[in-house]
Design an enzyme around this catalytic site. Structure first.
Site, PDB file in Angstrom:
ATOM      1  N   PHE A  10       0.824  -1.217   0.000  1.00  0.00           N
ATOM      2  CA  PHE A  10       0.000   0.000   0.000  1.00  0.00           C
ATOM      3  C   PHE A  10       0.862   1.273   0.000  1.00  0.00           C
ATOM      4  CE2 PHE A  10      -2.278   2.754   3.319  1.00  0.00           C
ATOM      5  CZ  PHE A  10      -2.876   3.559   2.359  1.00  0.00           C
ATOM      6  N   ILE A  11       1.739   1.401   0.964  1.00  0.00           N
ATOM      7  CA  ILE A  11       2.529   2.641   1.041  1.00  0.00           C
ATOM      8  C   ILE A  11       3.499   2.705  -0.139  1.00  0.00           C
ATOM      9  CG2 ILE A  11       4.237   3.905   2.417  1.00  0.00           C
ATOM     10  CD1 ILE A  11       2.713   2.862   4.920  1.00  0.00           C
ATOM     11  N   LEU A  80      10.236  -1.047   4.004  1.00  0.00           N
ATOM     12  CA  LEU A  80       8.799  -1.111   4.304  1.00  0.00           C
ATOM     13  C   LEU A  80       8.339  -2.545   4.560  1.00  0.00           C
ATOM     14  CD1 LEU A  80       7.247   1.095   1.417  1.00  0.00           C
ATOM     15  CD2 LEU A  80       8.090   1.877   3.616  1.00  0.00           C
ATOM     16  N   GLU A  83       5.069  -7.760   8.004  1.00  0.00           N
ATOM     17  CA  GLU A  83       3.703  -8.219   8.276  1.00  0.00           C
ATOM     18  C   GLU A  83       3.099  -7.177   9.213  1.00  0.00           C
ATOM     19  OE1 GLU A  83       2.110 -10.638   6.975  1.00  0.00           O
ATOM     20  OE2 GLU A  83       3.746 -11.672   5.964  1.00  0.00           O
ATOM     21  N   SER A 127       6.179   2.363  13.459  1.00  0.00           N
ATOM     22  CA  SER A 127       4.748   2.525  13.714  1.00  0.00           C
ATOM     23  C   SER A 127       4.519   3.193  15.062  1.00  0.00           C
ATOM     24  CB  SER A 127       4.118   1.133  13.719  1.00  0.00           C
ATOM     25  OG  SER A 127       2.919   1.137  14.431  1.00  0.00           O
ATOM     26  N   TYR A 193       3.313  -7.367  17.164  1.00  0.00           N
ATOM     27  CA  TYR A 193       3.631  -6.507  16.017  1.00  0.00           C
ATOM     28  C   TYR A 193       4.437  -5.291  16.481  1.00  0.00           C
ATOM     29  CZ  TYR A 193       2.910  -2.842  12.521  1.00  0.00           C
ATOM     30  OH  TYR A 193       3.112  -1.814  11.630  1.00  0.00           O
ATOM     31  N   LYS A 197       8.293  -3.994  15.642  1.00  0.00           N
ATOM     32  CA  LYS A 197       8.618  -2.683  15.055  1.00  0.00           C
ATOM     33  C   LYS A 197       9.678  -1.970  15.914  1.00  0.00           C
ATOM     34  CE  LYS A 197       7.053  -1.570  11.694  1.00  0.00           C
ATOM     35  NZ  LYS A 197       7.409  -2.058  10.322  1.00  0.00           N
ATOM     36  N   ASN A 222      -2.043   6.170  11.726  1.00  0.00           N
ATOM     37  CA  ASN A 222      -2.985   5.346  10.947  1.00  0.00           C
ATOM     38  C   ASN A 222      -3.000   5.826   9.501  1.00  0.00           C
ATOM     39  OD1 ASN A 222      -3.915   4.946  13.775  1.00  0.00           O
ATOM     40  ND2 ASN A 222      -5.358   3.606  12.713  1.00  0.00           N
TER      41      ASN A 222
END
Ligand SMILES: NC(=O)c1ccc[n+]([C@@H]2O[C@H](COP(=O)([O-])OP(=O)(O)OC[C@H]3O[C@@H](n4cnc5c(N)ncnc54)[C@H](O)[C@@H]3O)[C@@H](O)[C@H]2O)c1
Length: 382
Positions: A10-11, A80, A83, A127, A193, A197, A222
């Site tokens: 996506f990014i 990037l 998961e 994140s 997660y 990160k 977000n």
């Protein structure tokens, strides 16, 4: 040449074209994971294979051979690949550590051992989840500049069952007020997660410092926008809600709906990576990338209904997911001061673009019930 790992996601789908438009040659290393990309080959990846100045390689950051080949001739790495499902990470721990931690370790190992002598800078997509609940102050002192900043622990299952949604002071039990979280506030990951990160951050910072490379760690809030996965039920409240709006289903709002998030449009995130790659001196620091505005879940749900021109069909369910944070808004002062950026896409405009794009996409199955059932089975939902 800039290497973007996970650049087919996506990014990456916004960042890669933006880098090319700014005159860079880009190599993408992406494993095209099935959970994100579904069945392959997909016409939706034409942009990657047919864009000039983009060299796409299918491969994994967990493979030394794939990484070594992808690093050839590269000057900057934008990492990037990861998961990204917070809830899923709580029971797929091995996989999340392998992809996120081991993948980053392999990258830093190769750089530390001279496998790519051209590389000068590593930029990491981290994140906001590394903050856990994020920054609060004592509600009585909320208006004073020098109020002590507190990072409360994750809310307990008992507190959530008793509908005590707001975190309280761990020492006094007093009420707290959320404030914009700064980069030097305490980190307190509350999911596997988030822990991966934070580990990625340490690997990149320490590894780059010791190898004499520049770095930047961008803590994304977000992120939403055109191209986000509409099929992956483990991420993205806006994807889940958009599918339900299109199917005429009501939007179930967890807790009391006043929990808040900092929604940042993906084009502003891409601009932040481009600026960090191009800055004359590497930032060598952590930078929040957000809008700097808190939006409640009720408000985002209503705004999304408006963007689709559909009636507001919401129900506040009082359900909750263990590990969800209550509030989040980023202090974006460092984004402005170090990268010279202020977010350009406001929420209404961003949601309008998102809804317009969603309307051109196949209508996905509504898999919210399935994802919630999985969490309930694991006693992670109430
Ligand atoms: N989207 C958000 O809201 C958000 C918020 C905070 C941080 N981030 C971070 O930004 C990064 C990108 O997120 P995204 O939203 O684009 O995710 P995404 O899932 O759309 O894209 C991730 C890409 O990485 C690829 N990938 C996964 N494992 C890989 C591996 N081992 N080797 C090579 N490629 C691999 C996937 O195939 C996918 O194309 C991630 O590191 C994520 O943790 C995203």
């Amino acid at each position: 040449m800039i290497l973007v790992t996970g650049g087919a996601g996506f990014i990456g789908s916004h960042l890669v074209p933006q880098l090319v438009a700014r005159g860079h040659y880009v190599r993408v290393l992406d494993v095209l994971s099935a959970q994100i990309h579904g069945m392959l080959p997909s016409p939706s990846l034409d942009w990657l294979t047919q864009t000039q100045n983009v060299d796409f390689r299918r491969g994994s950051v967990t493979s030394e051979a794939d990484l070594r080949a992808a690093l050839d001739g590269v000057t900057s790495v934008i990492h990037l690949a990861a998961e990204t499902g917070t809830g899923q990470s709580m029971y797929e721990i091995d996989r999340y550590c392998r992809e996120n931690v081991q993948g980053t370790a392999r990258l830093m190992h190769l750089l530390a051992n001279g496998a790519a002598t051209t590389v000068r800078r590593v930029l990491l997509a981290s994140s906001r989840s590394v903050y856990g609940e994020g920054a609060y102050v004592d509600s009585d002192a909320a208006e004073t500049e020098r109020a002590t900043r507190i990072t409360p622990a994750s809310r307990s299952a008992e507190a959530l069952r008793a509908r005590k949604w707001e975190p309280t002071c761990p020492e006094t039990g007093k009420a707290l007020t959320a404030v914009p979280t700064r980069e030097d506030d305490r980190t307190a990951p509350a999911s596997i997660y988030a822990a991966t990160k934070l580990m990625q951050e340490d690997l990149v910072r320490i590894g780059c410092d010791s190898a004499g490379l520049g770095h930047a760690i961008l803590r994304l809030q977000n992120v939403y926008g055109e191209g986000q996965s509409l099929n992956n039920p483990y991420t993205g409240i806006l994807s889940i809600f958009s599918t339900r709006i299109r199917r005429g289903l009501e939007l179930p709002i967890f807790e009391d709906g006043l929990e808040s998030r900092d929604f940042v449009h993906v084009s502003d995130v891409a601009a932040a990576f481009a600026a960090a790659a191009e800055a004359e001196a590497a930032p060598n620091t952590v930078i929040n990338v957000g809008s700097g505005r808190a939006t409640s879940v009720i408000d985002i749900a209503k705004a999304l209904c408006r963007a689709f021109n559909e009636p507001e069909n919401l129900t506040v369910t009082g359900q909750f997911r263990l590990g969800d944070i209550r509030h989040n808004v980023a202090d974006v002062g460092r984004l402005r001061d170090r990268l010279g950026l202020t977010p350009q896409v406001g929420l209404d405009e961003g949601l309008r673009r998102f809804a317009q794009w969603v309307s051109t996409q196949p209508l996905p199955e509504d898999r919210l019930g399935e994802a919630n059932a999985e969490l309930a089975k694991r006693k992670m939902m109430g």
